[in-house]
Design a protein around this motif. Structure first.
Motif, PDB file in Angstrom:
ATOM      1  N   UNK A   1     -44.477  36.964 -20.749  1.00  0.00           N
ATOM      2  CA  UNK A   1     -43.934  37.323 -22.002  1.00  0.00           C
ATOM      3  C   UNK A   1     -42.437  36.912 -22.035  1.00  0.00           C
ATOM      4  N   UNK A   2     -42.296  35.854 -21.900  1.00  0.00           N
ATOM      5  CA  UNK A   2     -40.882  35.027 -22.082  1.00  0.00           C
ATOM      6  C   UNK A   2     -40.964  33.959 -23.233  1.00  0.00           C
ATOM      7  N   UNK A   3     -40.011  33.871 -23.918  1.00  0.00           N
ATOM      8  CA  UNK A   3     -39.888  33.055 -24.973  1.00  0.00           C
ATOM      9  C   UNK A   3     -38.358  32.398 -24.722  1.00  0.00           C
ATOM     10  N   UNK A   4     -38.253  31.108 -24.642  1.00  0.00           N
ATOM     11  CA  UNK A   4     -36.898  30.361 -24.338  1.00  0.00           C
ATOM     12  C   UNK A   4     -36.512  29.248 -25.603  1.00  0.00           C
ATOM     13  N   UNK A   5     -35.434  29.475 -25.914  1.00  0.00           N
ATOM     14  CA  UNK A   5     -34.864  28.516 -26.949  1.00  0.00           C
ATOM     15  C   UNK A   5     -33.853  27.440 -26.163  1.00  0.00           C
ATOM     16  N   UNK A   6     -34.378  26.367 -26.259  1.00  0.00           N
ATOM     17  CA  UNK A   6     -33.428  25.060 -25.587  1.00  0.00           C
ATOM     18  C   UNK A   6     -32.967  24.449 -26.953  1.00  0.00           C
ATOM     19  N   UNK A   7     -31.925  23.604 -26.507  1.00  0.00           N
ATOM     20  CA  UNK A   7     -31.272  22.691 -27.475  1.00  0.00           C
ATOM     21  C   UNK A   7     -31.187  21.349 -27.224  1.00  0.00           C
ATOM     22  N   UNK A   8     -31.246  20.648 -28.148  1.00  0.00           N
ATOM     23  CA  UNK A   8     -30.979  19.186 -27.581  1.00  0.00           C
ATOM     24  C   UNK A   8     -29.599  18.883 -27.408  1.00  0.00           C
ATOM     25  N   UNK A   9     -28.563  19.709 -27.962  1.00  0.00           N
ATOM     26  CA  UNK A   9     -27.097  19.489 -27.837  1.00  0.00           C
ATOM     27  C   UNK A   9     -26.603  20.855 -27.778  1.00  0.00           C
ATOM     28  N   UNK A 169     -28.074  18.472 -39.280  1.00  0.00           N
ATOM     29  CA  UNK A 169     -26.791  17.966 -40.145  1.00  0.00           C
ATOM     30  C   UNK A 169     -26.012  16.911 -39.156  1.00  0.00           C
ATOM     31  N   UNK A 170     -26.570  16.834 -37.886  1.00  0.00           N
ATOM     32  CA  UNK A 170     -25.597  16.012 -37.098  1.00  0.00           C
ATOM     33  C   UNK A 170     -26.322  14.500 -37.274  1.00  0.00           C
ATOM     34  N   UNK A 171     -27.511  14.512 -37.615  1.00  0.00           N
ATOM     35  CA  UNK A 171     -28.288  13.242 -37.853  1.00  0.00           C
ATOM     36  C   UNK A 171     -28.840  12.751 -36.464  1.00  0.00           C
ATOM     37  N   UNK A 172     -29.651  11.993 -36.416  1.00  0.00           N
ATOM     38  CA  UNK A 172     -30.734  11.530 -35.251  1.00  0.00           C
ATOM     39  C   UNK A 172     -31.343  12.732 -34.821  1.00  0.00           C
ATOM     40  N   UNK A 173     -31.922  13.584 -35.822  1.00  0.00           N
ATOM     41  CA  UNK A 173     -32.596  14.696 -35.158  1.00  0.00           C
ATOM     42  C   UNK A 173     -33.945  14.541 -34.444  1.00  0.00           C
ATOM     43  N   UNK A 174     -34.626  13.551 -34.904  1.00  0.00           N
ATOM     44  CA  UNK A 174     -36.061  13.229 -34.339  1.00  0.00           C
ATOM     45  C   UNK A 174     -35.763  12.529 -33.031  1.00  0.00           C
ATOM     46  N   UNK A 175     -34.692  11.623 -33.106  1.00  0.00           N
ATOM     47  CA  UNK A 175     -34.496  11.019 -31.725  1.00  0.00           C
ATOM     48  C   UNK A 175     -33.889  11.825 -30.690  1.00  0.00           C
ATOM     49  N   UNK A 176     -32.985  13.007 -31.081  1.00  0.00           N
ATOM     50  CA  UNK A 176     -32.682  14.008 -30.330  1.00  0.00           C
ATOM     51  C   UNK A 176     -34.144  14.723 -29.592  1.00  0.00           C
ATOM     52  N   UNK A 177     -34.737  15.066 -30.444  1.00  0.00           N
ATOM     53  CA  UNK A 177     -35.952  15.963 -30.114  1.00  0.00           C
ATOM     54  C   UNK A 177     -36.982  15.163 -29.197  1.00  0.00           C
ATOM     55  N   UNK A 178     -36.996  13.881 -29.567  1.00  0.00           N
ATOM     56  CA  UNK A 178     -38.017  13.144 -28.701  1.00  0.00           C
ATOM     57  C   UNK A 178     -37.574  12.921 -27.374  1.00  0.00           C
ATOM     58  N   UNK A 179     -36.228  12.276 -27.492  1.00  0.00           N
ATOM     59  CA  UNK A 179     -35.713  11.834 -26.420  1.00  0.00           C
ATOM     60  C   UNK A 179     -35.435  13.022 -25.131  1.00  0.00           C
ATOM     61  N   UNK A 180     -34.980  14.356 -25.541  1.00  0.00           N
ATOM     62  CA  UNK A 180     -35.067  15.323 -24.929  1.00  0.00           C
ATOM     63  C   UNK A 180     -36.394  15.616 -24.150  1.00  0.00           C
ATOM     64  N   UNK A 181     -37.582  15.348 -25.185  1.00  0.00           N
ATOM     65  CA  UNK A 181     -38.805  15.804 -24.640  1.00  0.00           C
ATOM     66  C   UNK A 181     -39.228  14.761 -23.712  1.00  0.00           C
ATOM     67  N   UNK A 192     -43.107  23.171 -23.915  1.00  0.00           N
ATOM     68  CA  UNK A 192     -42.643  23.113 -25.047  1.00  0.00           C
ATOM     69  C   UNK A 192     -43.783  23.506 -25.943  1.00  0.00           C
ATOM     70  N   UNK A 193     -43.376  24.494 -26.719  1.00  0.00           N
ATOM     71  CA  UNK A 193     -44.504  24.832 -27.834  1.00  0.00           C
ATOM     72  C   UNK A 193     -44.103  24.500 -29.336  1.00  0.00           C
ATOM     73  N   UNK A 194     -42.638  24.263 -29.672  1.00  0.00           N
ATOM     74  CA  UNK A 194     -42.349  23.583 -30.741  1.00  0.00           C
ATOM     75  C   UNK A 194     -41.082  23.180 -30.776  1.00  0.00           C
ATOM     76  N   UNK A 195     -40.794  22.494 -32.012  1.00  0.00           N
ATOM     77  CA  UNK A 195     -39.689  21.904 -32.368  1.00  0.00           C
ATOM     78  C   UNK A 195     -38.988  22.566 -33.666  1.00  0.00           C
ATOM     79  N   UNK A 196     -37.685  22.906 -33.599  1.00  0.00           N
ATOM     80  CA  UNK A 196     -36.894  23.367 -34.903  1.00  0.00           C
ATOM     81  C   UNK A 196     -35.909  22.584 -35.343  1.00  0.00           C
ATOM     82  N   UNK A 197     -35.877  22.607 -36.520  1.00  0.00           N
ATOM     83  CA  UNK A 197     -34.858  21.562 -37.207  1.00  0.00           C
ATOM     84  C   UNK A 197     -33.938  22.777 -37.865  1.00  0.00           C
ATOM     85  N   UNK A 198     -32.911  22.907 -37.199  1.00  0.00           N
ATOM     86  CA  UNK A 198     -31.942  23.779 -37.417  1.00  0.00           C
ATOM     87  C   UNK A 198     -31.165  23.390 -38.815  1.00  0.00           C
TER      88      UNK A 198
END
Length: 216
Positions: A1-9, A169-181, A192-198
């Motif tokens: 029963x744990x949910x974790x929020x990870x970030x690309x940066x 807002x920083x740009x390169x969002x999809x590269x950040x997500x895909x590269x991290x993954x 990883x259950x999902x991606x969030x574009x903040x």
């Protein structure tokens, strides 16, 4: 029963999303606790600690606990690093200054701290329905991975359902997500259950074909 929020940066929005999830789960009538294994910040709050003593945790975890409608306590941020210079930090363990850890080399310190992190996480899981965990920085810092006790080691120990957030807002969002993954190991990617574009604003259709390619 744990949910974790990870970030690309750093600054991707992990703390805000964790706070929002704490409140959302609390509104479902669940007993919720926030958790961040290790925080680096000089912004701290005084909260109840062991044996009736008081200790310090990061301000983010303090407000996440309020969002979860529970009393903030030191288990929610068992290790707090308070920077004193570019290459030196004061180490607080369960809210109290640990002089031995503060003097220890960074690369050897994390292995000694992991048992404390693991135990407090298990304790919070036993006392709550849901633990909402916040990572730190990026889980894909390959130069830091061996000593990283904040991100994927916690995710694996908790078998947490993980969300990966990036700041569009920083740009390169999809590269950040895909590269991290892709830099995560197979068992880690499986969490990883999902991606969030903040901070996305505007017409979501303009994101295409980014989300479809990322999902594929």
């Amino acid at each position: 029963r744990c949910v974790m929020v990870l970030g690309t940066t750093s600054g991707a929005g992990k703390s805000w999303l964790t706070t929002a999830l704490c409140r959302w789960y609390a509104q479902q009538g669940l007993r919720v606790a926030p958790f961040k294994a290790q925080n680096m910040s000089n912004n701290a709050r005084v909260v109840p600690g062991p044996q009736g003593r008081f200790g310090e945790i990061g301000s983010a975890q303090y407000f996440q606990a309020l969002a979860a409608r529970v009393r903030p306590e030191v288990r929610m941020n068992p290790v707090l690093l308070k920077p004193e210079a570019d290459t030196r930090s004061q180490v607080l363990v369960l809210g109290e200054v640990d002089h031995e850890m503060s003097q220890a080399p960074w690369r050897g310190r994390s292995r000694k701290l992991w048992p404390i992190v693991e135990r407090t996480l298990q304790d919070l899981r036993a006392d709550h329905d849901v633990v909402v965990i916040e990572g730190a920085g990026s889980p894909a810092e390959i130069n830091l991975r061996e000593n990283d006790i904040v991100n994927m080691e916690v995710a694996l120990a908790a078998q947490a359902a993980c969300l990966l957030v990036t700041d569009i807002d920083r740009g390169g969002a999809f590269a950040h997500l895909f590269g991290t993954h892709q830099l995560l190991a197979g068992p880690e990617r499986a969490l990883i259950r999902g991606f969030v574009l903040n901070r996305f604003r505007g017409d979501a259709s303009l994101l295409s074909p980014g989300p479809e390619q990322l999902q594929a």
